[in-house]
Design an enzyme around this catalytic site. Structure first.
Site, PDB file in Angstrom:
ATOM      1  N   GLU A 426       0.591  -1.131  -0.035  1.00  0.00           N
ATOM      2  CA  GLU A 426       0.069   0.011   0.124  1.00  0.00           C
ATOM      3  C   GLU A 426       0.760   1.404   0.077  1.00  0.00           C
ATOM      4  O   GLU A 426       0.529   2.279   0.624  1.00  0.00           O
ATOM      5  CB  GLU A 426      -0.976   0.010   1.213  1.00  0.00           C
ATOM      6  CG  GLU A 426      -2.268  -0.853   1.023  1.00  0.00           C
ATOM      7  CD  GLU A 426      -2.804  -0.319  -0.351  1.00  0.00           C
ATOM      8  OE1 GLU A 426      -2.988  -1.501  -0.936  1.00  0.00           O
ATOM      9  OE2 GLU A 426      -3.055   0.665  -0.687  1.00  0.00           O
TER      10      GLU A 426
HETATM   11  C1  FAD Z   1       2.806  -9.896   0.698  1.00  0.00           C
HETATM   12  C2  FAD Z   1       2.320  -8.541  -0.347  1.00  0.00           C
HETATM   13  C3  FAD Z   1       1.149  -8.472  -0.996  1.00  0.00           C
HETATM   14  C4  FAD Z   1       1.106  -7.640  -1.876  1.00  0.00           C
HETATM   15  N1  FAD Z   1      -0.410  -7.160  -2.294  1.00  0.00           N
HETATM   16  C5  FAD Z   1      -0.565  -6.465  -3.208  1.00  0.00           C
HETATM   17  C6  FAD Z   1      -1.731  -6.081  -4.130  1.00  0.00           C
HETATM   18  O1  FAD Z   1      -2.811  -6.658  -3.569  1.00  0.00           O
HETATM   19  N2  FAD Z   1      -1.975  -5.561  -5.108  1.00  0.00           N
HETATM   20  C7  FAD Z   1      -0.895  -4.848  -5.625  1.00  0.00           C
HETATM   21  O2  FAD Z   1      -0.995  -4.261  -6.496  1.00  0.00           O
HETATM   22  N3  FAD Z   1       0.304  -4.819  -5.118  1.00  0.00           N
HETATM   23  C8  FAD Z   1       0.549  -5.729  -3.904  1.00  0.00           C
HETATM   24  N4  FAD Z   1       1.929  -5.584  -3.259  1.00  0.00           N
HETATM   25  C9  FAD Z   1       3.060  -4.828  -3.959  1.00  0.00           C
HETATM   26  C10 FAD Z   1       3.401  -3.781  -3.147  1.00  0.00           C
HETATM   27  O3  FAD Z   1       2.411  -2.771  -3.027  1.00  0.00           O
HETATM   28  C11 FAD Z   1       4.718  -3.437  -3.510  1.00  0.00           C
HETATM   29  O4  FAD Z   1       5.609  -4.169  -3.037  1.00  0.00           O
HETATM   30  C12 FAD Z   1       5.088  -1.847  -3.093  1.00  0.00           C
HETATM   31  O5  FAD Z   1       4.394  -1.115  -3.755  1.00  0.00           O
HETATM   32  C13 FAD Z   1       6.784  -1.472  -3.220  1.00  0.00           C
HETATM   33  O6  FAD Z   1       7.134  -1.689  -4.666  1.00  0.00           O
HETATM   34  P1  FAD Z   1       8.232  -2.795  -4.901  1.00  0.00           P
HETATM   35  O7  FAD Z   1       8.121  -4.116  -3.986  1.00  0.00           O
HETATM   36  O8  FAD Z   1       8.444  -3.002  -6.537  1.00  0.00           O
HETATM   37  O9  FAD Z   1       9.447  -2.120  -4.356  1.00  0.00           O
HETATM   38  P2  FAD Z   1      10.256  -0.958  -4.941  1.00  0.00           P
HETATM   39  O10 FAD Z   1       9.317   0.024  -5.498  1.00  0.00           O
HETATM   40  O11 FAD Z   1      11.354  -1.430  -5.907  1.00  0.00           O
HETATM   41  O12 FAD Z   1      10.969  -0.279  -3.850  1.00  0.00           O
HETATM   42  C14 FAD Z   1      12.248  -0.683  -2.919  1.00  0.00           C
HETATM   43  C15 FAD Z   1      12.780   0.346  -2.138  1.00  0.00           C
HETATM   44  O13 FAD Z   1      12.822   1.565  -2.957  1.00  0.00           O
HETATM   45  C16 FAD Z   1      12.060   2.646  -2.543  1.00  0.00           C
HETATM   46  N5  FAD Z   1      11.705   3.442  -3.467  1.00  0.00           N
HETATM   47  C17 FAD Z   1      11.215   3.283  -4.715  1.00  0.00           C
HETATM   48  N6  FAD Z   1      10.865   4.335  -5.008  1.00  0.00           N
HETATM   49  C18 FAD Z   1      11.057   5.200  -4.347  1.00  0.00           C
HETATM   50  C19 FAD Z   1      10.996   6.730  -4.661  1.00  0.00           C
HETATM   51  N7  FAD Z   1      10.414   7.387  -5.564  1.00  0.00           N
HETATM   52  N8  FAD Z   1      11.697   7.630  -3.628  1.00  0.00           N
HETATM   53  C20 FAD Z   1      12.316   6.970  -2.607  1.00  0.00           C
HETATM   54  N9  FAD Z   1      12.235   5.718  -2.462  1.00  0.00           N
HETATM   55  C21 FAD Z   1      11.699   4.851  -3.313  1.00  0.00           C
HETATM   56  C22 FAD Z   1      10.919   1.951  -1.497  1.00  0.00           C
HETATM   57  O14 FAD Z   1      10.557   2.834  -0.535  1.00  0.00           O
HETATM   58  C23 FAD Z   1      11.555   0.786  -1.148  1.00  0.00           C
HETATM   59  O15 FAD Z   1      12.381   0.907   0.128  1.00  0.00           O
HETATM   60  C24 FAD Z   1       1.841  -6.594  -2.250  1.00  0.00           C
HETATM   61  C25 FAD Z   1       3.174  -6.785  -1.951  1.00  0.00           C
HETATM   62  C26 FAD Z   1       3.474  -8.101  -0.879  1.00  0.00           C
HETATM   63  C27 FAD Z   1       4.914  -8.193  -0.662  1.00  0.00           C
END
Ligand code: FAD
Length: 567
Positions: A426
């Site tokens: 989220e």
């Molecule tokens: C168990 C689980 C359930 C989930 N359920 C859903 C779901 O139902 N529907 C759905 O759509 N998604 C879902 N997600 C996905 C979740 O919303 C994402 O994992 C989350 O938004 C982070 O994206 P990412 O994993 O690609 O991390 P990344 O975006 O790659 O982030 C990696 C790190 O970089 C930081 N970062 C990234 N961009 C920036 C920025 N611009 N500025 C500063 N810091 C930054 C982040 O804060 C983080 O610390 C789920 C994930 C998990 C693990």
């Protein structure tokens, strides 16, 4: 260990701290006075204690799995979901015309938190449906609303949200799923989505996916994204689940925790979908769902923390080690410190959660823009602080257990493993904090300063009965005001972003002091006053180091080159 939903804690907070009466006094929510709310909370609490809490371990020990493409959920989860649906807890704040109870979101927030404390992985299923219900209510056509809302609200069907793709996580605008018009008002949706919570289950007749995808003429980035409703089974002429749609669960993720919640990789191959909202207006529609879900996820953190606290307390009251007054470890000063910190932080984060929900309700009831601004401002704080609290409390819960905390059979570690993801999904807590210091301060800090003024006004009133505590809260608030002035004066956003996480935490710490002080005034000589003193004396001072960090700018965070970081 038996879980007890924190009903009386909610009753106290609503009636003495966060001012629920203001909501009950509106025409919109006149049918939900506090005695009715109490009865509702008690009823929900009973279900949490008796039906959901016994399922908590099942999700961890027997996770959901795929069997020849069919998803099998953890033992008892189908009955648990049925109990939630039959109790009307999915559609608590949904419109009555579609079968909902039209209750304030404040009440739904409390019930959701209690359900999360009882069984987090199952609670995520109705939470997803609730977000979808709200998005459809505000953005879908009447035909979609009439068909889908009653079924989502009754729990016959369930909802999911599909944003994430491998290359599009925090950067949702990078998504590549596509939607092509079919020429009959529907669209063919194609693409892969990952991490989809409750992407399937074996207890609902139909699973309704809200999917973000780009139309052929959609611009790159977030502006070109549209939202589609894509059901697992296409409704037939009578609105019953008919032909299978072009989508499937490819696999389930292997996770650190939250094993009872199936996290699915979803493949859409020309699946039939219906546009929700305007073409290219998908983010606006999805934001409705995400804001609801952000508050809900904050509540997941608090709920899981509550479960972990109760678990740790029960252990501390039965484990004997060393000499103490009672004979149990609960009487060692350091164990007491842990238990007090857990309890005090849960109180603070729960109060912030409720304040945010109440601002949303007052915005709904009055249409006043100040309430909308307050709600928008508090949402990232409620999400990030609620989930950080859940993580900190459950981690402390492991520590209270000593070695048995590291041994899975006690269940202490499960709370920690389960709740860890709430700071990630989220919108990560980093993204929440950036939202707070950037978008939520586009008003030059007006909303923040209004809240700061309120905190200081209450502190002034409290001086008569609690001079020392009032002075500490007032001083902390002044430091917060100065830091906020510094923040809004920074034109280089990197300087704001570098300190956004400590700033959000400091704001939450001060809000916590504010609500604890209100509790102390309402319960003079009582346990809540003592807890408030503990928080204000020992935990509130953390705001000073956080604010120093918040105002240090970006240069220091970039001081080491990438090579030096690796060196
Ligand atoms: C168990 C689980 C359930 C989930 N359920 C859903 C779901 O139902 N529907 C759905 O759509 N998604 C879902 N997600 C996905 C979740 O919303 C994402 O994992 C989350 O938004 C982070 O994206 P990412 O994993 O690609 O991390 P990344 O975006 O790659 O982030 C990696 C790190 O970089 C930081 N970062 C990234 N961009 C920036 C920025 N611009 N500025 C500063 N810091 C930054 C982040 O804060 C983080 O610390 C789920 C994930 C998990 C693990």
């Amino acid at each position: 260990m038996t879980f007890r939903a924190p009903v009386s804690e909610y009753e106290f907070l609503l009636n003495n701290v966060t001012g629920y009466n203001e909501i009950a006094a509106t025409d919109r929510f006149a049918e939900a006075p506090s005695d009715v709310v109490s009865a509702i909370l008690n009823e929900a609490g009973k279900m949490c204690d008796e039906v959901l809490a016994p399922l908590q371990r099942n999700g961890d020990l027997t996770p959901a799995y795929l069997e020849n493409g069919v998803l099998r959920t953890s033992p008892g989860f189908a009955d648990g979901f049925k109990a939630i649906a039959e109790g009307g807890w999915i559609g608590m704040s949904a419109p009555e015309q579609y079968g909902g109870m039209a209750l304030p979101l404040t009440v739904a927030t409390a019930v959701n938190e209690m359900m999360a404390g009882a069984c987090l992985s199952l609670q995520l299923a109705p939470l997803m449906s609730q977000g979808q219900i709200e998005a459809l209510e505000h953005h879908a056509s009447d035909a979609i609303k009439e068909l889908y809302l009653p079924k989502l609200i009754s729990g016959e069907w369930s909802g999911t949200m599909n944003l994430t793709e491998p290359q599009a996580g925090s950067d949702v605008g990078a998504l590549s799923s596509k939607a092509e018009p079919n020429g009959d008002g529907t669209y063919a949706v194609t693409g892969q989505k990952i991490y989809i919570s409750w992407g399937d289950n074996d207890f609902c007749e139909n699973i309704c996916h809200l999917v973000l995808a780009r139309l052929p003429d959609g611009a790159p980035g977030t502006k070109g994204i549209s939202l589609f409703l894509v059901p697992k089974f296409l409704p037939d002429a009578d609105g019953n689940p008919g032909k299978a749609n072009g989508l499937k669960v490819v696999s389930l993720e292997h996770k650190m925790g939250l094993h009872g919640s199936p996290t699915c990789v979803m493949q859409y191959d020309g699946a039939t979908g219906w546009l929700v909202g305007k073409e290219h207006g998908g983010m606006a529609a999805m934001f409705t769902m995400m804001n609801n879900a952000r508050l809900g996820v904050g509540g997941q953190g608090v709920g899981a923390g509550e479960g972990a606290y109760q678990h740790a307390l029960a252990y501390a009251l039965e484990r004997k080690q060393g000499k103490t007054a009672s004979g149990f470890i609960a009487d060692h000063a350091d164990v007491r410190r842990m238990l007090m910190e857990m309890k005090a932080d849960l109180f603070a984060s729960r109060a912030i959660l409720l304040a945010c929900a109440q601002a949303i309700d007052l915005q709904t009831a009055t249409g006043e823009k100040d309430w909308a601004a307050r709600a928008a401002f508090l949402t990232p704080i409620a999400k990030a602080f609620g989930t950080d609290t859940g993580i900190r409390v459950s981690e402390t819960g492991v520590q209270v257990h000593g070695g048995m905390g590291f041994i899975e059979e006690t269940g202490a570690a499960q709370y920690y493993r389960d709740v860890r993801v709430t700071a990630i999904y989220e919108g990560t807590n980093g993204i929440q904090s950036m939202d707070l210091v950037a978008r939520k301060m586009m008003d030059g800090g007006e909303t923040a300063f209004a809240l700061i003024d309120e905190i200081e006004e209450q502190a002034e009133r409290a001086r008569a009965t609690h001079p020392n505590m009032a002075e500490s809260v007032w001083q902390a608030c002044e430091s917060l005001r100065e830091a906020t002035e510094w923040l809004v004066a920074q034109e280089d956003m990197q300087d704001r972003f570098a300190g956004s996480v400590p700033y959000l935490r400091a704001f939450a710490r001060v809000l916590g002091g504010h609500y604890h002080l209100a509790a102390a005034m309402a319960d003079q000589g009582g346990a809540r006053e003592k807890l408030a003193r503990f928080y204000i004396t020992r935990m509130l001072p953390e705001h000073a180091s956080l604010l120093a960090h918040a105002q240090a700018g970006a240069a220091g965070t970039f001081a080491l080159s990438l090579d030096e970081l690796a060196g």
